[in-house]
Design an enzyme around this catalytic site. Structure first.
Site, short mmCIF file in Angstrom:
data_model
loop_
_atom_site.label_atom_id
_atom_site.label_comp_id
_atom_site.label_asym_id
_atom_site.label_seq_id
_atom_site.Cartn_x
_atom_site.Cartn_y
_atom_site.Cartn_z
N ASN A 43 0.83 -1.21 0.00
CA ASN A 43 0.00 0.00 0.00
C ASN A 43 0.87 1.26 0.00
OD1 ASN A 43 -2.28 -1.57 0.15
ND2 ASN A 43 -2.34 -1.53 2.39
N HIS A 120 -13.87 -1.62 6.08
CA HIS A 120 -12.70 -2.21 6.74
C HIS A 120 -13.01 -2.64 8.19
CE1 HIS A 120 -8.61 -1.93 8.70
NE2 HIS A 120 -8.32 -2.59 7.59
N GLU A 162 -16.12 3.72 2.95
CA GLU A 162 -14.81 4.07 2.44
C GLU A 162 -15.02 4.82 1.13
OE1 GLU A 162 -12.08 0.73 2.26
OE2 GLU A 162 -13.04 -0.16 4.00
N SER A 166 -10.64 -1.14 -0.94
CA SER A 166 -9.34 -1.70 -1.27
C SER A 166 -9.41 -3.11 -1.86
CB SER A 166 -8.45 -1.71 -0.04
OG SER A 166 -8.99 -2.61 0.89
N ASP A 191 -13.98 7.14 5.10
CA ASP A 191 -12.60 6.70 5.28
C ASP A 191 -11.91 6.76 3.91
OD1 ASP A 191 -10.26 5.21 5.45
OD2 ASP A 191 -11.09 3.76 6.85
N HIS A 194 -7.41 4.59 1.26
CA HIS A 194 -6.73 4.13 0.03
C HIS A 194 -6.79 5.15 -1.11
CE1 HIS A 194 -5.78 0.09 1.45
NE2 HIS A 194 -6.87 0.25 2.19
N LYS A 223 -0.15 4.50 4.29
CA LYS A 223 -0.28 3.98 2.93
C LYS A 223 0.45 4.94 1.98
CE LYS A 223 -4.49 1.81 4.55
NZ LYS A 223 -3.82 0.71 5.26
C1 LIG Z 1 -10.00 1.47 4.76
C2 LIG Z 1 -8.99 1.32 5.85
N1 LIG Z 1 -9.12 2.04 6.97
C3 LIG Z 1 -8.24 1.93 7.99
C4 LIG Z 1 -7.17 1.08 7.90
C5 LIG Z 1 -6.23 0.96 9.06
O1 LIG Z 1 -5.13 1.76 8.87
P1 LIG Z 1 -3.77 1.52 9.66
O2 LIG Z 1 -3.00 0.53 8.87
O3 LIG Z 1 -3.14 2.86 9.72
O4 LIG Z 1 -4.16 1.02 11.02
C6 LIG Z 1 -6.96 0.33 6.75
C7 LIG Z 1 -5.81 -0.58 6.65
O5 LIG Z 1 -5.61 -1.32 5.74
C8 LIG Z 1 -7.92 0.43 5.69
O6 LIG Z 1 -7.80 -0.31 4.57
#
Ligand SMILES: Cc1ncc(COP(=O)(O)O)c(C=O)c1O
Length: 622
Positions: A43, A120, A162, A166, A191, A194, A223
């Site tokens: 990522n 997520h 989101e 992803s 969120d 990505h 990421k």
């Molecule tokens: C959509 C989404 N939100 C939050 C996170 C969590 O982020 P972090 O890796 O900083 O804990 C991820 C991690 O893959 C994610 O895909």
């Protein structure tokens, strides 16, 4: 001093061995795997993660509410807020902490959270921590969001999604969601983990691109920005609220200053070096075009490239073959994705050269042309088959002994296997009475978290759900069963009511069974007058889906009539479906000893699944 060897965690050894036996154990990669392979699963979209860290203090030393607040935090927060065009932001130690902190601080038991089915895990866990009622809506389904908002009376509502998913590389209709939220006074939480740094003009994400002002935006620094940590951006009141109430923020050491400085540097570089973003977009276009030319079915758009392979065996094999040639990609299989959509998830980054993409495309071309040996295929197939079997216990109606049969099956089967019984949807659940789901849980070899729908009114599930303003989504029930299946040799799933009982508007148990892709569907019916009609009608209706019924179990009714004991042969003859057992009345433990039931269990657990012939998918003949 005498050393005492603790033993309380001894159960972990057994659980770990079990996970290994099922091929579900996730081992740390061997040191050789840390060697640079050509990664198409990172990522680190802008290729920033490998740069050296700026010189800064290592630790904040305490929570920011105590003495851990540093100037670098404030600078990072204003840069993050500026990126997403919000007035303020607050940084968290990770995206996981940001989502769990945000949702649990904002929503409470009186409130409603509407969450996309593919959100997520950190969003799912945040919703759970908040104890708000959560409606999981099918992926990208704005109509379902509208329905859930309309049905919500009292309390606040939060729609959470989101902006760029992803696993599917797709995006919700953010404008429609914003309008809906405004219409219903709900908050929109997005969120952008990505998307930020890569998508939207100047990498400002997809809300900015759509001209949508979300009530809160979550972004991560781990990421595209090549560091770690995350932020929640919104109005100053939101930030002040989170400072006071977001438990993962309040009760945790402030983000390490060196990480904060690295994140700030990542944000700056992402802004000042647009060529990184352009490169990602060019490489992604090249990879997408090349794969399509090779006949691959791709999903979505942008830098995440989900290649739908379909068969889990093929996806696993392809990923293994590519890894063996030095290209790191991951196969994503059911239950993480719906059955039949196993995929490779390839991600493109600014660190890729044009030659890297060509290399992967050449390899894919060669691998797809090569025919695989039968033995290799069956080896991988065997790995996948290690998931438990799903046995559905359905029936011709309600109160006909399904729970009894399911309990008895579990009692008999658990002697030789790890089995679990679940009833993902149940109506008529009353606090002081033991529910069917609890009875099945008690008969199981181990416990899974019961996260199905337990509804109180003793009416059809769709009506009970309507009374409680709950939306039943079959996909949620399917996921629940798949999760249980990962831990068990067998999962006995009891349906609520008859095979055609509605569970939601326009959806019946039969539709749920079709989505479960169960190995075995048993139809329970009472051995009494009327059973020929009920079974024929049910099997005839099932044939229109088509849903093959594996076998029938006749159960002695509480009040036998003159036909009891005489129906089995006629059922078999008329429906063409085998009658697997005719059971007397008795407690589940007594039934577990019944020779017919024991034989049934043997058949269900036979290594090459059933030596039963599934029932006709054509209508029964007279
Ligand atoms: C959509 C989404 N939100 C939050 C996170 C969590 O982020 P972090 O890796 O900083 O804990 C991820 C991690 O893959 C994610 O895909």
């Amino acid at each position: 001093m005498k050393q005492i060897t603790p033993s309380a965690l001894g159960f972990l050894d057994e659980a770990l061995s079990d996970a290994k036996r099922r091929n579900l154990f996730r081992d740390r990669p061997p040191p050789s795997r840390h060697a640079p392979a050509l990664s198409f699963c990172s990522n680190d979209y802008l290729g920033l993660a490998g740069r050296p860290a700026p010189a800064e203090a290592c630790g904040a030393g305490a929570s920011r509410l105590v003495s851990g607040d540093r100037e670098i935090h404030a600078r990072l927060e204003s840069a993050a807020a500026e990126l997403v065009r919000q007035p303020a932001s607050l940084v968290f130690a990770s995206g996981y902490a940001a989502n769990t902190g945000l949702l649990s601080a904002l929503a409470g038991p009186e409130d409603l959270i509407i969450s996309d089915a593919l959100n997520h895990a950190s969003i799912i866990d945040g919703a759970r921590l908040s104890r708000a009622r959560t409606v999981v809506v099918p992926h990208l389904d704005v109509g379902e969001v509208a329905r859930a908002l309309r049905a919500h009376a009292g309390g606040r509502a939060f729609v959470v999604t989101e902006s760029y998913f992803s696993m599917d590389a797709d995006s919700p209709d953010l404008v429609a969601l914003r309008l809906l939220c405004d219409e219903h006074g709900a908050a929109l939480l997005v969120d952008e983990a990505h998307a930020l740094g890569v998508l939207g003009s100047d990498g400002r994400g997809l809300c900015a691109e759509a001209g949508v002002c979300a009530d809160a935006i979550v972004g991560t620094f781990g990421k595209a920005f090549g560091a770690a940590g995350a932020f929640v951006a919104g109005c100053p009141a939101l930030v002040a609220w989170l400072w006071n109430r977001a438990r993962p923020f309040v009760f945790s050491t402030g983000l390490s200053p060196v990480v904060a400085a690295a994140a700030l540097d990542g944000l700056r570089r992402a802004g000042q070096e647009p060529s990184r973003r352009e490169r990602v977009s060019q490489m992604a276009a090249k990879l997408r075009e090349g794969l399509v030319a090779l006949g691959a079915e791709l999903r979505g758009f942008g830098h995440v490239v989900p290649w739908i392979v379909g068969d889990a065996v093929d996806a696993l094999r392809l990923a293994e073959d590519l890894r063996a040639r030095g290209v790191d990609v991951r196969a994503i299989r059911p239950p993480s994705v719906p059955p039949g959509t196993a995929r490779l998830r390839l991600t493109v980054t600014a660190a890729h050269q044009s030659g890297d993409v060509e290399r992967v495309l050449d390899m894919v071309g060669a691998l797809r042309g090569r025919s695989r040996s039968q033995t290799e295929r069956s080896r991988v197939k065997e790995e996948i088959r290690r998931q438990g079997r799903v046995i559905v216990v359905g029936g011709t109606g309600t109160s006909i002994g399904k729970t009894h049969l399911a309990e008895a099956l579990l009692h008999a089967w658990r002697r030789s296997a790890r089995v679990v019984g679940i009833k993902p949807i149940e109506s008529g659940v009353v606090d002081h009475l033991v529910s069917d789901a609890q009875r099945l849980a008690a008969a199981s070899s181990f416990h899974v978290k019961q996260c199905g729908y337990a509804l109180s009114a003793a009416v059809s599930p769709h009506l009970a759900a309507r009374d409680e303003a709950v939306e039943i989504h079959p996909d949620v029930a399917v996921q629940f069963v798949h999760d249980a299946r990962e831990q068990a040799d067998g999962v006995v799933v009891e349906l609520a009511g008859g095979l055609f009982t509605p569970i939601a508007d326009g959806i019946s148990n039969a539709d749920l069974v079709a989505r479960l892709a169960a190995e075995t569907v048993l139809l329970v019916a009472p051995d009494r007058l009327g059973v020929l009609h009920d079974l024929t009608a049910t099997i005839r209706a099932a044939s229109t889906i088509p849903l093959p019924i594996t076998g029938i179990v006749l159960v002695a009714p509480e009040h036998p009539d003159s036909s009891t004991g005489r129906n089995a042969d006629e059922v078999r003859r008329i429906t063409g479906v085998p009658v697997l057992a005719v059971l007397p009345r008795g407690t589940p433990t007594e039934l577990a000893e019944n020779p017919a039931l024991r034989q049934l269990v043997e058949m269900l657990s036979a290594p090459d699944n059933l030596n039963l012939t599934p029932g006709p998918s054509k209508a029964p003949s007279f």
